[in-house]
Design a protein around this motif. Structure first.
Motif, PDB file in Angstrom:
ATOM      1  N   GLU A  20       0.837  -1.103   0.132  1.00 47.75           N
ATOM      2  CA  GLU A  20      -0.110   0.055  -0.154  1.00 47.75           C
ATOM      3  C   GLU A  20       0.874   1.336  -0.145  1.00 47.75           C
ATOM      4  O   GLU A  20       0.428   2.063  -0.820  1.00 47.75           O
ATOM      5  CB  GLU A  20      -0.954  -0.045   1.161  1.00 47.75           C
ATOM      6  CG  GLU A  20      -1.988  -0.995   1.073  1.00 47.75           C
ATOM      7  CD  GLU A  20      -2.672  -0.977   2.388  1.00 47.75           C
ATOM      8  OE1 GLU A  20      -2.343  -0.632   3.519  1.00 47.75           O
ATOM      9  OE2 GLU A  20      -4.052  -1.691   2.417  1.00 47.75           O
ATOM     10  N   GLU A  50      -0.779  -2.004  -6.831  1.00 57.92           N
ATOM     11  CA  GLU A  50      -2.404  -2.234  -6.360  1.00 57.92           C
ATOM     12  C   GLU A  50      -2.739  -3.662  -6.555  1.00 57.92           C
ATOM     13  O   GLU A  50      -3.506  -4.310  -5.860  1.00 57.92           O
ATOM     14  CB  GLU A  50      -3.141  -1.253  -7.331  1.00 57.92           C
ATOM     15  CG  GLU A  50      -3.144   0.152  -6.886  1.00 57.92           C
ATOM     16  CD  GLU A  50      -3.641   1.299  -7.806  1.00 57.92           C
ATOM     17  OE1 GLU A  50      -4.477   0.575  -8.746  1.00 57.92           O
ATOM     18  OE2 GLU A  50      -3.634   2.297  -7.644  1.00 57.92           O
ATOM     19  N   LEU A  51      -2.344  -4.408  -7.752  1.00 51.11           N
ATOM     20  CA  LEU A  51      -2.748  -5.747  -8.141  1.00 51.11           C
ATOM     21  C   LEU A  51      -2.011  -6.678  -6.862  1.00 51.11           C
ATOM     22  O   LEU A  51      -2.832  -7.425  -6.461  1.00 51.11           O
ATOM     23  CB  LEU A  51      -2.226  -6.008  -9.382  1.00 51.11           C
ATOM     24  CG  LEU A  51      -2.399  -7.382  -9.917  1.00 51.11           C
ATOM     25  CD1 LEU A  51      -3.927  -7.985  -9.842  1.00 51.11           C
ATOM     26  CD2 LEU A  51      -1.886  -7.786 -11.290  1.00 51.11           C
ATOM     27  N   LYS A  54      -4.236  -6.501  -3.831  1.00 55.94           N
ATOM     28  CA  LYS A  54      -5.742  -7.123  -4.361  1.00 55.94           C
ATOM     29  C   LYS A  54      -5.468  -8.783  -4.197  1.00 55.94           C
ATOM     30  O   LYS A  54      -6.148  -9.240  -3.703  1.00 55.94           O
ATOM     31  CB  LYS A  54      -6.329  -6.953  -5.648  1.00 55.94           C
ATOM     32  CG  LYS A  54      -7.001  -5.246  -5.612  1.00 55.94           C
ATOM     33  CD  LYS A  54      -7.404  -4.948  -7.013  1.00 55.94           C
ATOM     34  CE  LYS A  54      -7.761  -3.478  -6.963  1.00 55.94           C
ATOM     35  NZ  LYS A  54      -8.046  -3.014  -8.182  1.00 55.94           N
ATOM     36  N   THR A  55      -4.498  -8.986  -4.855  1.00 55.29           N
ATOM     37  CA  THR A  55      -4.124 -10.491  -4.636  1.00 55.29           C
ATOM     38  C   THR A  55      -3.921 -11.017  -3.250  1.00 55.29           C
ATOM     39  O   THR A  55      -4.521 -12.237  -3.038  1.00 55.29           O
ATOM     40  CB  THR A  55      -3.164 -10.892  -5.532  1.00 55.29           C
ATOM     41  OG1 THR A  55      -2.985 -10.340  -6.889  1.00 55.29           O
ATOM     42  CG2 THR A  55      -2.602 -12.358  -5.625  1.00 55.29           C
ATOM     43  N   HIS A  57      -5.267  -9.624  -0.639  1.00 54.42           N
ATOM     44  CA  HIS A  57      -6.333  -9.825   0.155  1.00 54.42           C
ATOM     45  C   HIS A  57      -7.383 -10.835  -0.308  1.00 54.42           C
ATOM     46  O   HIS A  57      -7.849 -11.465   0.710  1.00 54.42           O
ATOM     47  CB  HIS A  57      -7.156  -8.273  -0.053  1.00 54.42           C
ATOM     48  CG  HIS A  57      -6.789  -7.264   0.531  1.00 54.42           C
ATOM     49  ND1 HIS A  57      -6.991  -7.345   1.895  1.00 54.42           N
ATOM     50  CD2 HIS A  57      -6.187  -5.995   0.556  1.00 54.42           C
ATOM     51  CE1 HIS A  57      -6.520  -6.084   2.465  1.00 54.42           C
ATOM     52  NE2 HIS A  57      -6.003  -5.548   1.606  1.00 54.42           N
ATOM     53  N   ASN A  58      -7.166 -11.210  -1.662  1.00 51.25           N
ATOM     54  CA  ASN A  58      -8.015 -12.275  -1.892  1.00 51.25           C
ATOM     55  C   ASN A  58      -7.391 -13.707  -1.376  1.00 51.25           C
ATOM     56  O   ASN A  58      -8.397 -14.535  -1.320  1.00 51.25           O
ATOM     57  CB  ASN A  58      -8.198 -12.115  -3.772  1.00 51.25           C
ATOM     58  CG  ASN A  58      -8.952 -11.241  -4.140  1.00 51.25           C
ATOM     59  OD1 ASN A  58      -9.803 -10.646  -3.220  1.00 51.25           O
ATOM     60  ND2 ASN A  58      -8.701 -10.500  -5.448  1.00 51.25           N
ATOM     61  N   ALA A  68     -10.114  -3.096   1.397  1.00 51.32           N
ATOM     62  CA  ALA A  68      -9.512  -3.145   0.077  1.00 51.32           C
ATOM     63  C   ALA A  68      -8.850  -1.801  -0.262  1.00 51.32           C
ATOM     64  O   ALA A  68      -8.220  -1.813  -1.177  1.00 51.32           O
ATOM     65  CB  ALA A  68     -10.224  -3.611  -1.088  1.00 51.32           C
ATOM     66  N   GLU A  69      -9.336  -0.594   0.643  1.00 55.61           N
ATOM     67  CA  GLU A  69      -8.899   0.653   0.081  1.00 55.61           C
ATOM     68  C   GLU A  69      -7.385   0.588   0.356  1.00 55.61           C
ATOM     69  O   GLU A  69      -6.981   0.162   1.485  1.00 55.61           O
ATOM     70  CB  GLU A  69      -9.550   1.624   1.022  1.00 55.61           C
ATOM     71  CG  GLU A  69      -9.222   3.133   0.784  1.00 55.61           C
ATOM     72  CD  GLU A  69      -9.710   4.183   1.702  1.00 55.61           C
ATOM     73  OE1 GLU A  69      -9.230   5.148   1.903  1.00 55.61           O
ATOM     74  OE2 GLU A  69     -11.092   3.854   1.984  1.00 55.61           O
TER      75      GLU A  69
END
Length: 150
Positions: A20, A50-51, A54-55, A57-58, A68-69
């Protein structure tokens, strides 16, 4: 909860936070540089991180890793402020920003390597972290080439 699992969760959270910070740092660097190629380089790096966030987090839905912010850390905010100050006083902004990116990436690789030593880390998570670390390592080589060109 097992202390080994809690340690792994904390390290994953740290990697998410580091990414982040990288997103915001690369965005800030893109604002501070002048050359179009270097601007594009930093914008692409921000999208890549950013990807990564997200990865991660997922892949860790059971962790309380926050929303997700992209928020980053207080330490990251201070580093971005330092980047602004350094840009103000440095004659070659592009080179200074690339050096800061290299410093941040080297630190990220160390954190990635540290979590990869965890024996309790699930196999899929280890694959994701290894892939992300390798991408950062490849980017370090690219930034070295860019540094020589500016």
């Amino acid at each position: 909860m097992n202390s080994d699992i809690k340690t792994i969760e904390n390290k994953i959270k740290q990697i998410i936070e580091k990414n982040e910070d990288a997103v915001k740092g690369f965005q800030k660097a893109a604002e501070n540089v002048k050359r179009e190629g270097v601007i594009s380089y930093f914008q692409n790096r921000a999208k890549q991180r950013e990807l990564f966030v997200k990865t991660l987090h997922n892949a860790t839905p059971v962790l309380e890793t926050g929303d997700a912010e992209i928020s980053g850390s207080t330490k990251g905010t201070m580093h971005r402020t330092w980047m602004d100050i350094k840009t103000f006083f440095t004659s070659n902004d592009d080179e200074a920003m690339l050096k800061e990116a290299v410093r941040g990436d080297e630190s990220a690789i160390s954190e990635y390597n540290e979590i990869l030593t965890e024996t309790m880390l699930p196999h899929r998570m280890k694959e994701i972290i290894r892939e992300q670390r390798n991408e950062i390592q490849n980017d370090l080589e690219t930034s070295g080439i860019l540094e020589r060109l500016v």
